[in-house]
Design a protein around this motif. Structure first.
Motif, short mmCIF file in Angstrom:
data_model
loop_
_atom_site.label_atom_id
_atom_site.label_comp_id
_atom_site.label_asym_id
_atom_site.label_seq_id
_atom_site.Cartn_x
_atom_site.Cartn_y
_atom_site.Cartn_z
N PHE A 1 44.41 13.01 97.41
CA PHE A 1 43.81 13.91 96.60
C PHE A 1 42.17 13.50 96.78
O PHE A 1 41.97 12.34 96.63
CB PHE A 1 43.92 13.79 95.01
CG PHE A 1 45.31 14.24 94.88
CD1 PHE A 1 45.70 15.86 94.29
CD2 PHE A 1 46.35 13.32 94.46
CE1 PHE A 1 46.84 16.06 94.03
CE2 PHE A 1 47.54 13.50 94.00
CZ PHE A 1 48.00 15.03 93.82
N ALA A 2 41.19 14.36 96.72
CA ALA A 2 39.88 13.96 96.64
C ALA A 2 39.21 14.76 95.44
O ALA A 2 39.36 16.17 95.37
CB ALA A 2 39.28 14.61 98.06
N ILE B 1 39.55 20.07 92.42
CA ILE B 1 40.06 19.04 93.40
C ILE B 1 39.26 19.69 94.85
O ILE B 1 39.19 20.94 95.16
CB ILE B 1 41.48 19.08 93.72
CG1 ILE B 1 42.14 18.50 92.54
CG2 ILE B 1 41.63 18.18 95.17
CD1 ILE B 1 43.71 18.53 92.76
N THR B 2 38.69 18.52 95.30
CA THR B 2 38.10 18.94 96.59
C THR B 2 38.79 19.11 97.74
O THR B 2 38.60 20.12 98.67
CB THR B 2 37.01 17.86 97.18
OG1 THR B 2 35.98 17.57 95.99
CG2 THR B 2 35.95 18.11 98.21
N GLU B 3 40.10 18.51 98.04
CA GLU B 3 40.81 18.80 98.98
C GLU B 3 42.21 18.21 98.34
O GLU B 3 42.15 16.98 97.85
CB GLU B 3 40.56 17.96 100.44
CG GLU B 3 41.57 18.44 101.16
CD GLU B 3 41.20 18.08 102.97
OE1 GLU B 3 41.90 18.11 103.75
OE2 GLU B 3 39.92 17.54 103.11
N GLU B 4 43.30 18.73 98.76
CA GLU B 4 44.69 18.03 98.56
C GLU B 4 45.58 18.18 99.76
O GLU B 4 45.56 19.24 100.57
CB GLU B 4 45.32 18.78 97.40
CG GLU B 4 46.62 18.10 96.95
CD GLU B 4 47.21 19.01 95.79
OE1 GLU B 4 48.50 18.81 95.66
OE2 GLU B 4 46.52 19.90 95.26
N GLU B 5 46.28 17.24 100.09
CA GLU B 5 47.24 17.24 101.18
C GLU B 5 48.52 16.63 100.85
O GLU B 5 48.38 15.28 100.49
CB GLU B 5 46.64 16.47 102.60
CG GLU B 5 47.48 17.09 103.61
CD GLU B 5 46.69 16.21 104.93
OE1 GLU B 5 47.29 16.43 106.17
OE2 GLU B 5 45.62 15.68 104.88
N PHE C 1 42.16 11.60 106.20
CA PHE C 1 41.93 12.48 104.91
C PHE C 1 40.82 11.63 104.18
O PHE C 1 39.70 12.32 103.79
CB PHE C 1 43.01 12.49 104.15
CG PHE C 1 42.86 12.98 102.85
CD1 PHE C 1 43.18 14.65 102.62
CD2 PHE C 1 42.68 12.36 101.69
CE1 PHE C 1 42.91 15.08 101.28
CE2 PHE C 1 42.21 12.81 100.65
CZ PHE C 1 42.56 14.25 100.39
N ARG D 1 37.17 12.04 106.29
CA ARG D 1 36.39 13.36 106.19
C ARG D 1 36.04 13.75 104.75
O ARG D 1 35.37 14.56 104.41
CB ARG D 1 37.20 14.58 106.76
CG ARG D 1 38.61 14.86 105.88
CD ARG D 1 39.42 15.99 106.70
NE ARG D 1 40.60 16.45 105.92
CZ ARG D 1 41.64 16.10 106.36
NH1 ARG D 1 41.87 15.45 107.46
NH2 ARG D 1 42.81 16.42 105.75
N ASN D 2 36.62 12.86 103.91
CA ASN D 2 36.32 13.24 102.41
C ASN D 2 35.35 12.19 101.61
O ASN D 2 34.82 12.38 100.55
CB ASN D 2 37.37 13.53 101.44
CG ASN D 2 38.16 14.77 101.71
OD1 ASN D 2 37.53 15.58 101.26
ND2 ASN D 2 39.18 14.78 102.60
#
Length: 411
Positions: free
Chosen positions: A232-233, A243-247, A275, A278-279
């Motif tokens: 998570f970001a 959330i900015t990004e989740e993977e 991940f 880039r965050n």
């Protein structure tokens, strides 16, 4: 089990291997009995719908729901992951008895049952189940030490479940040995059996081990729900719905490399590092006519924290990913399970750690140069690198059932 065999079990009463349970007991109570029976014998049985005095009270008519309930208790409340065999027998009076058959593996002991917030080891003493003492639990760990969880068989996954491109890449490029052609399965089986990536169950039943599937499996998550990383970001310093990004990072642990060492296809470790990269953000400024960019975290420290989590986590905790959370002010890497016996935070920081929970996984990741050979990774790549980068000291925290590494960003 036949009806006559069931009646004989009931007639003989409860003992070290047989437990009677009326239907309607709590999940915690059933999990306690499962844990105790698994720890004290190779086989045991719980008769659901049988009273303590041996009288049959039965289970509800919706047998599918009863079976689902039993399986959910086993999956959610027993560590390591265990799947019992469930069958039913209808008695002459029309009542149905549920039979929970248990078969344990010495390498997986001790089996623990969820007791509130904690996981407790239970043992069988006669016909009763009780909490194991420190010494009793220690003996269970000792009996399991000959075969660790990482070499436990995944019985329905054979050599076909492995990514042979990665297997060939490892033996040819990193071990520098000659290898058979891909279609020479018998030769490959011998190599992988000797490497503990496959194991022989007898009767020509050869299957992968946990380590084999984790490192080189085409789809490890299919059978090992604890094989991934959830990343998570967050834009702020706390967890947020925004959330900015989740993977959800799934797949084999190791990457596939070219002959000159370039990554052709990333594995779990390298995808997790990408991940964060880039965050994480950073600062940029001009020095003369040159633009200088400084990332908020050093990638060497990030990479080491992720590698350590993958290498040393307790894979007996099924259904629990490694958690990677990137905040505005820090990175947290949380791995299930506490450090092995004798490993302390101070020893990690000083570089005095020579103990590993997953020695096979550790050895193979060393061959890839993911893991530091001298056990100095935490001291050199995390503690010293963070201090040189921004003068901060990382937090290494042992919490109940997990271990957390916190790297603080440049402010």
């Amino acid at each position: 089990m036949t009806k006559n065999q069931l009646l004989e079990l009931i007639q003989n009463g409860e003992n070290s291997y047989v437990e009677f349970k009326r239907f309607g007991v709590t999940p915690a109570s059933l999990a306690k009995e499962i844990s105790a029976l698994l720890n004290m014998s190779d086989e045991g049985v719980i008769l659901l719908g049988v009273e303590d005095d041996g009288s049959i009270s039965g289970i509800p008519d919706d047998l599918r729901k009863v079976e689902e309930w039993v399986m959910n208790v086993a999956q959610d409340r027993i560590l390591p992951l265990f799947i019992p065999l469930f069958q039913t027998i209808k008695m002459d009076n029309g009542l149905v008895v549920g039979i929970i058959s248990l078969r344990s593996y010495t390498s997986s002991k001790p089996y623990k049952a969820k007791n509130g917030k904690y996981w407790t080891t239970y043992i069988r003493v006669g016909s009763t189940s009780r909490t194991a003492s420190f010494e009793q639990e220690g003996r269970l760990y000792l009996s399991a030490s000959e075969r660790k969880y990482e070499t436990k068989p995944i019985q329905d996954m054979g050599i076909e479940s492995l990514d042979m491109s990665r297997i060939e890449n490892f033996f040819r490029s990193f071990l520098k040995i000659s290898i058979p052609e891909r279609n020479e399965l018998f030769e490959w089986q011998k190599i992988l059996l000797n490497s503990d990536l496959l194991t022989d169950l007898g009767d020509n039943r050869i299957c992968t081990t946990v380590a084999g599937l984790l490192l080189f499996g085409s789809n490890p998550y299919r059978r090992l729900s604890q094989s991934g990383i959830t990343a998570f970001a967050f834009p702020k310093n706390d967890k947020d719905y925004n959330i900015t990004e989740e993977e959800r990072i799934r797949g084999p642990v190791v990457s596939l490399f070219s002959e000159n060492g370039d990554i052709i296809e990333t594995g779990v470790i390298d995808r997790a590092v990408e991940f964060v990269h880039r965050n994480m953000g950073g600062d940029a400024w001009l020095e003369g006519g040159r633009r200088i960019v400084k990332k908020s975290l050093p990638l060497d420290a990030v990479r080491e924290a992720i590698i350590n989590a993958v290498t040393h986590r307790d894979y007996a905790y099924a259904g629990t990913d490694i958690e990677l959370s990137l905040y505005a002010n820090r990175l947290e890497v949380i791995s299930p399970g506490i450090p092995p016996n004798g490993v302390t935070v101070e020893k990690m920081k000083q570089g005095f750690v020579r103990v590993t929970r997953n020695s096979l996984i550790n050895d193979i990741l060393q061959k890839y140069d993911y893991v530091d050979h001298a056990g100095m990774g935490v001291r050199l790549r995390i503690v010293e690198t963070m201090y040189k980068h921004n003068g901060t000291e990382p937090d290494l925290v042992v919490e109940p059932d997990r271990f957390k590494v916190c790297l603080w960003k440049s402010q």
